[in-house]
Design an enzyme around this catalytic site. Sequence first.
Site, PDB file in Angstrom:
ATOM      1  N   LYS A  38       0.993  -1.157  -0.007  1.00 40.38           N
ATOM      2  CA  LYS A  38      -0.042   0.148  -0.005  1.00 40.38           C
ATOM      3  C   LYS A  38       0.928   1.181   0.022  1.00 40.38           C
ATOM      4  CE  LYS A  38      -0.330  -0.540   4.984  1.00 40.38           C
ATOM      5  NZ  LYS A  38      -1.146  -0.863   6.199  1.00 40.38           N
ATOM      6  N   ARG A 136     -10.477  -0.250  15.070  1.00 39.29           N
ATOM      7  CA  ARG A 136     -10.215   0.728  13.772  1.00 39.29           C
ATOM      8  C   ARG A 136     -11.405   0.236  12.899  1.00 39.29           C
ATOM      9  NH1 ARG A 136      -4.565   1.220  11.022  1.00 39.29           N
ATOM     10  NH2 ARG A 136      -5.005  -0.777  10.352  1.00 39.29           N
ATOM     11  N   TYR A 264      13.524  31.396   6.189  1.00 35.67           N
ATOM     12  CA  TYR A 264      12.445  32.166   6.692  1.00 35.67           C
ATOM     13  C   TYR A 264      12.208  32.337   8.117  1.00 35.67           C
ATOM     14  CZ  TYR A 264      10.445  31.257   1.831  1.00 35.67           C
ATOM     15  OH  TYR A 264      10.010  31.222   0.634  1.00 35.67           O
ATOM     16  N   MET A 313       9.449  25.170   1.235  1.00 37.74           N
ATOM     17  CA  MET A 313       8.855  24.146   0.225  1.00 37.74           C
ATOM     18  C   MET A 313       9.849  23.347  -0.393  1.00 37.74           C
ATOM     19  SD  MET A 313       5.736  24.862  -2.185  1.00 37.74           S
ATOM     20  CE  MET A 313       4.912  25.564  -1.196  1.00 37.74           C
TER      21      MET A 313
END
Length: 368
Positions: A38, A136, A264, A313
Amino acid sequence: MDRIGETTLEIDLSALEHNYKFLTSRIAPGTKFMAVVKAMAYGSEVVAIAKKLEELEVDYLAVAYVKEGVLLRDAGITTPILVLHPQPVHFKELIDRCLEPSLYSPKVLLQFLDVAQRQQQQDYPVHIKFNTGLNRLGFWENDVDFVIGTLKGRTELRIKGVLSHLAASEDENEREFSLNQINTFTKICLDLKEKLGYLPMRHVLNTSGILNYPEAQFEMVRSGIGLYGYGNHPDFDKKMKPVATLKTVISQRHKIEPGESVGYNRAYTSDGYRITATLPIGHADGIGRQYGNGKALVYVKGTPAPIIGNVCMDMIMIDVSGIDCKEGDEVIIFGAGHSAEDFAHSAQSISYEILTAIAPRVTRVIKW
Ligand SMILES: *Cc1c(COP(=O)(O)O)cnc(C)c1O
């Protein structure tokens, strides 16, 4: 093939083979092995991984969603595929592509039965999932009669498998809880067998289950993380090899004066003369902001260098003061020799999360 000059996720298929052989050496002969692929094979490259596993004659593959199974069928994979968490809107497609659903609630069972009937199926293979404590997905222990009653006199479906999932198989402190889950699962399977007249394939163990509860292998085991080289324990990690290595390069170096800031929000301020390196990988590539500000280490010529300031980013900045390196040099984020588990741990995460976070825009390089 070595591709230098950009961020790459190198996928070592010989490491996959090594891990597969290690894991299968831990299970009894005749026990089937389901490889969990998966999330693009835990963030690696699902088609290459599935093809290699097929070559190794794996018994089963598992994905989470129908679209992941469809992708494998489109790539020519013919091994049986279990879909762990199929959504009813995709049931028709699931049947069209010969995928096997895990059915986990009365509603989902009825919906699947309905689609199977409309598709004129006979003996379509399904797996029934029971909840034994993870809370779950799954039928409850006392839903066995509902399942049997629903399928009585119906020929569309055949229960091929019955499964449950352990909540804490990697945690020795939860051994009693895990044994309790296994015990409940055993009882459910017996009940089901008596009422059904045959015993479906039972499977409950994930990677850490295989390693810690060998007595509960039943007819099949399901392994994901182990195949990719991580065993949720340092002793097991030593016996496995990381399949994925995330590498990048130094785009630019900077000399930073005392008191200057980097990145930043000026999140890093230098306390002295520093050399920094800027790398072409950022949170959009899967390196989350939690790894910045001194938390995670990356490796330049084998020497650890911290990520400083905020993760951008498309870039991170690292402190390479004292490391003999130049623009264009390779930097290892994690992988062979530098465990993804350790990288993840530096920011309170786990190997599963960082591996599956690596974005599609990172070039995959397959080493056959
Ligand atoms: C993801 C998953 C697995 C694989 O678990 P690993 O710890 O990666 O081996 C097995 N079973 C189910 C139901 C899963 O969701």
